[in-house]
Design a protein around this motif. Structure first.
Motif, short mmCIF file in Angstrom:
data_model
loop_
_atom_site.label_atom_id
_atom_site.label_comp_id
_atom_site.label_asym_id
_atom_site.label_seq_id
_atom_site.Cartn_x
_atom_site.Cartn_y
_atom_site.Cartn_z
N TRP A 12 0.84 -1.20 0.00
CA TRP A 12 0.00 0.00 0.00
C TRP A 12 0.88 1.26 0.00
CZ3 TRP A 12 -4.62 1.79 -1.00
CH2 TRP A 12 -5.74 0.96 -0.95
N GLU A 13 1.92 1.26 0.80
CA GLU A 13 2.80 2.43 0.85
C GLU A 13 3.42 2.71 -0.50
OE1 GLU A 13 5.58 1.66 3.95
OE2 GLU A 13 4.16 2.06 5.57
N LEU A 14 3.87 1.65 -1.18
CA LEU A 14 4.46 1.83 -2.50
C LEU A 14 3.44 2.37 -3.50
CD1 LEU A 14 6.66 -1.39 -2.77
CD2 LEU A 14 7.45 0.95 -2.39
N PHE A 15 2.20 1.87 -3.42
CA PHE A 15 1.19 2.35 -4.37
C PHE A 15 0.82 3.80 -4.08
CE2 PHE A 15 -3.17 2.84 -5.99
CZ PHE A 15 -2.91 2.59 -7.33
N LEU A 16 0.71 4.16 -2.81
CA LEU A 16 0.39 5.55 -2.48
C LEU A 16 1.50 6.49 -2.96
CD1 LEU A 16 -1.10 5.09 1.10
CD2 LEU A 16 -2.34 5.83 -0.95
N ARG A 17 2.73 6.08 -2.82
CA ARG A 17 3.84 6.90 -3.33
C ARG A 17 3.79 6.97 -4.86
NH1 ARG A 17 7.97 7.85 0.42
NH2 ARG A 17 9.40 8.18 -1.32
N HIS A 18 3.37 5.89 -5.49
CA HIS A 18 3.21 5.88 -6.94
C HIS A 18 2.15 6.90 -7.37
CE1 HIS A 18 2.84 4.42 -11.01
NE2 HIS A 18 1.62 3.93 -10.81
N VAL A 19 1.03 6.95 -6.65
CA VAL A 19 -0.05 7.87 -6.99
C VAL A 19 0.36 9.32 -6.74
CG1 VAL A 19 -2.36 8.63 -6.31
CG2 VAL A 19 -1.90 6.19 -6.66
N VAL A 20 0.98 9.58 -5.60
CA VAL A 20 1.29 10.95 -5.21
C VAL A 20 2.56 11.47 -5.88
CG1 VAL A 20 1.90 12.44 -3.26
CG2 VAL A 20 0.07 10.74 -3.02
N LEU A 21 3.59 10.62 -5.93
CA LEU A 21 4.90 11.08 -6.42
C LEU A 21 5.25 10.56 -7.81
CD1 LEU A 21 7.02 10.60 -3.15
CD2 LEU A 21 5.89 12.69 -3.98
N ASP A 22 4.39 9.73 -8.37
CA ASP A 22 4.65 9.12 -9.68
C ASP A 22 5.91 8.26 -9.66
OD1 ASP A 22 3.82 8.58 -12.27
OD2 ASP A 22 5.10 10.13 -13.14
N GLU A 23 6.19 7.63 -8.51
CA GLU A 23 7.33 6.73 -8.45
C GLU A 23 7.02 5.45 -9.24
OE1 GLU A 23 9.29 8.07 -4.17
OE2 GLU A 23 8.37 6.09 -4.36
N PRO A 24 8.05 4.77 -9.74
CA PRO A 24 7.81 3.56 -10.56
C PRO A 24 7.05 2.49 -9.78
CG PRO A 24 10.10 4.29 -10.75
CD PRO A 24 9.48 5.10 -9.65
N TYR A 25 6.23 1.73 -10.52
CA TYR A 25 5.41 0.70 -9.89
C TYR A 25 5.08 -0.34 -10.96
CZ TYR A 25 1.85 -1.29 -6.82
OH TYR A 25 1.13 -2.13 -6.01
N SER A 26 5.45 -1.59 -10.73
CA SER A 26 5.33 -2.59 -11.79
C SER A 26 4.19 -3.59 -11.59
CB SER A 26 6.64 -3.38 -11.91
OG SER A 26 6.94 -4.04 -10.69
N TRP A 27 3.58 -3.62 -10.40
CA TRP A 27 2.55 -4.64 -10.12
C TRP A 27 1.18 -4.11 -10.52
CZ3 TRP A 27 5.93 -3.09 -6.00
CH2 TRP A 27 7.10 -3.87 -5.93
N ASP A 28 0.98 -4.00 -11.82
CA ASP A 28 -0.21 -3.32 -12.34
C ASP A 28 -1.23 -4.31 -12.85
OD1 ASP A 28 1.01 -4.27 -14.63
OD2 ASP A 28 1.51 -2.29 -15.44
N LEU A 29 -2.24 -3.81 -13.56
CA LEU A 29 -3.31 -4.68 -14.06
C LEU A 29 -2.82 -5.67 -15.11
CD1 LEU A 29 -6.28 -2.15 -14.21
CD2 LEU A 29 -6.16 -4.23 -12.81
N LEU A 30 -1.74 -5.35 -15.83
CA LEU A 30 -1.18 -6.33 -16.74
C LEU A 30 -0.55 -7.48 -15.96
CD1 LEU A 30 -0.54 -7.26 -19.60
CD2 LEU A 30 1.57 -5.91 -19.51
N ALA A 31 0.14 -7.16 -14.87
CA ALA A 31 0.67 -8.21 -13.99
C ALA A 31 -0.48 -9.04 -13.42
CB ALA A 31 1.50 -7.59 -12.86
N GLY A 32 -1.58 -8.38 -13.07
CA GLY A 32 -2.75 -9.11 -12.59
C GLY A 32 -3.32 -10.02 -13.66
#
Length: 389
Positions: free
Chosen positions: A342-362
């Motif tokens: 959750w912390e990584l995703f919130l940082r992704h939303v707010v700071l646009d930090e990289p995030y690879s576990w997305d809907l394609l991974a799902g």
């Protein structure tokens, strides 16, 4: 997002938090835990402040949760459409049963909300890919829960892999499961819909998406799958004490060929009694060493310390094999895995930090479950094509 000089409030519509996983892991141990620690601090001194809006079908249950945890009574709703129409809502999170998830995610993406969701993301690969494409086209951020990657045992295993401990990795053996009571003489630990295929149940649908990302992230992409499923307990009793016929698989035995040549074998079962240290364990064997990782612990045996067992069925074993392994130290503080993601995703939303576990991974997880069921039905090994949008 609502900003103040020292706080960036992120409003999160949380759908399905009256269920076991949504409540315990996502609401209590993730979002409320972040609030209890004062929010998620950023490098510039501000904090991300998550504000949950509880969404569900049972208003009385939502009110009880809000009262129990001191949440604003105005932040509950049984009307998902009105919540999604609220411009102040930044993120939509879904922990509903699988059959309800796909349609809700479509609505949330259409409403321009960022998406964070439990898995499987859809009931089939076509639906999962359609969600990923819709999110891409909408330009929103999206993430899928892949909590096993953040378990202390697997983080230690990842540390060993990154450090070259194994040499060439040859094989992975996974054992997952426990005995889920039938529900007649003791209440079942899992909801009855898990055992009805018409309601989206089954251990393949539940667990193969987990095995896909664990194997993909740690050892290599799954290239082929061969699976055998079973419904070992054909008759169970539901939450009201009514008997029903189990129509979904409660056990699955899978063999996965990985990119790079390693072979993984993972048994998943809700009808097995536990004779291991943890409810899930992975043994990794390589040319230079081996490891056994569970939820929290990880033990290793280097080739320089490997004993020389000799097969002799006429004599009792004189070696205590488990004692010949060395415990991997923590060397770090491990937070709750759901909260960490959750912390990584919130940082992704707010700071646009990289995030690879997305809907394609799902979608890859949905694909593996779909092919696993097909493999069992047809009695053959199947290729797992690489996905793209």
């Amino acid at each position: 997002m609502t900003d103040t000089p020292n706080r960036r409030t992120v409003r999160i519509a949380m759908n399905g938090v009256t269920g076991r996983m949504g409540y315990r892991q996502h609401l209590v141990r993730s979002i409320l835990a972040l609030r209890e620690q004062g929010g998620l601090p950023l490098a510039d001194g501000t904090v991300i402040w998550p504000e949950p809006i509880l969404v569900g079908r049972r208003e009385h249950a939502l009110k009880a949760l809000a009262d129990q945890h001191g949440l604003d009574a105005s932040n509950i709703s049984t009307d998902l459409d009105s919540v999604l129409a609220d411009d102040s809502v930044d993120i939509y999170f879904d922990a509903q049963i699988t059959l309800a998830r796909e349609e809700a995610l479509k609505k949330a993406i259409a409403a321009g909300k960022h998406i964070y969701t439990e898995k499987p993301t859809a009931t089939g690969l076509d639906g999962a890919l359609a969600l990923a494409r819709q999110a891409r086209d909408a330009g929103i951020k999206h993430g899928v829960v892949q909590d096993k990657l953040f378990l202390p045992g697997l983080l230690k295993l990842k540390r060993l892999i990154d450090g070259g401990f194994f040499g060439e990795i040859l094989s992975v053996r996974g054992e997952f499961g426990y005995w889920v009571f039938e529900g007649d003489w003791q209440p079942a630990q899992r909801p009855s819909w898990n055992y009805r295929s018409e309601d989206g149940g089954g251990i393949v649908v539940d667990m193969f998406p987990h095995w896909e990302y664990v194997l993909h992230e740690l050892f290599g992409r799954v290239e082929t799958v061969q699976a055998l499923t079973a419904t070992h307990i054909p008759r169970r009793w539901d939450e009201n004490g009514q008997a029903y016929e189990a129509t979904a698989d409660d056990s699955a035995y899978g063999i996965f060929q990985l990119a790079g040549g390693a072979v993984a074998q993972i048994n998943s079962s809700w009808s097995v009694r536990v004779n291991r240290d943890e409810l899930v364990e992975f043994q990794v064997d390589g040319t230079h060493g081996s490891a056994v990782a569970g939820l929290r612990n990880c033990r290793v045996q280097h080739r320089s310390a490997t004993p020389k067992p000799v097969w002799n069925p006429d004599l009792p074993a004189t070696e205590t094999f488990r004692e010949q392994w060395q415990e991997v130290p923590d060397n770090a503080e491990f937070d709750n895995g759901f909260k960490a993601q959750w912390e990584l995703f919130l940082r992704h939303v707010v700071l646009d930090e990289p995030y690879s576990w997305d809907l394609l991974a799902g979608a890859r997880g949905v694909q593996l479950a779909e092919l696993g069921l097909k493999s069992s039905a047809e009695g053959r090994r199947l290729d797992v094509p690489e996905l793209s949008l």
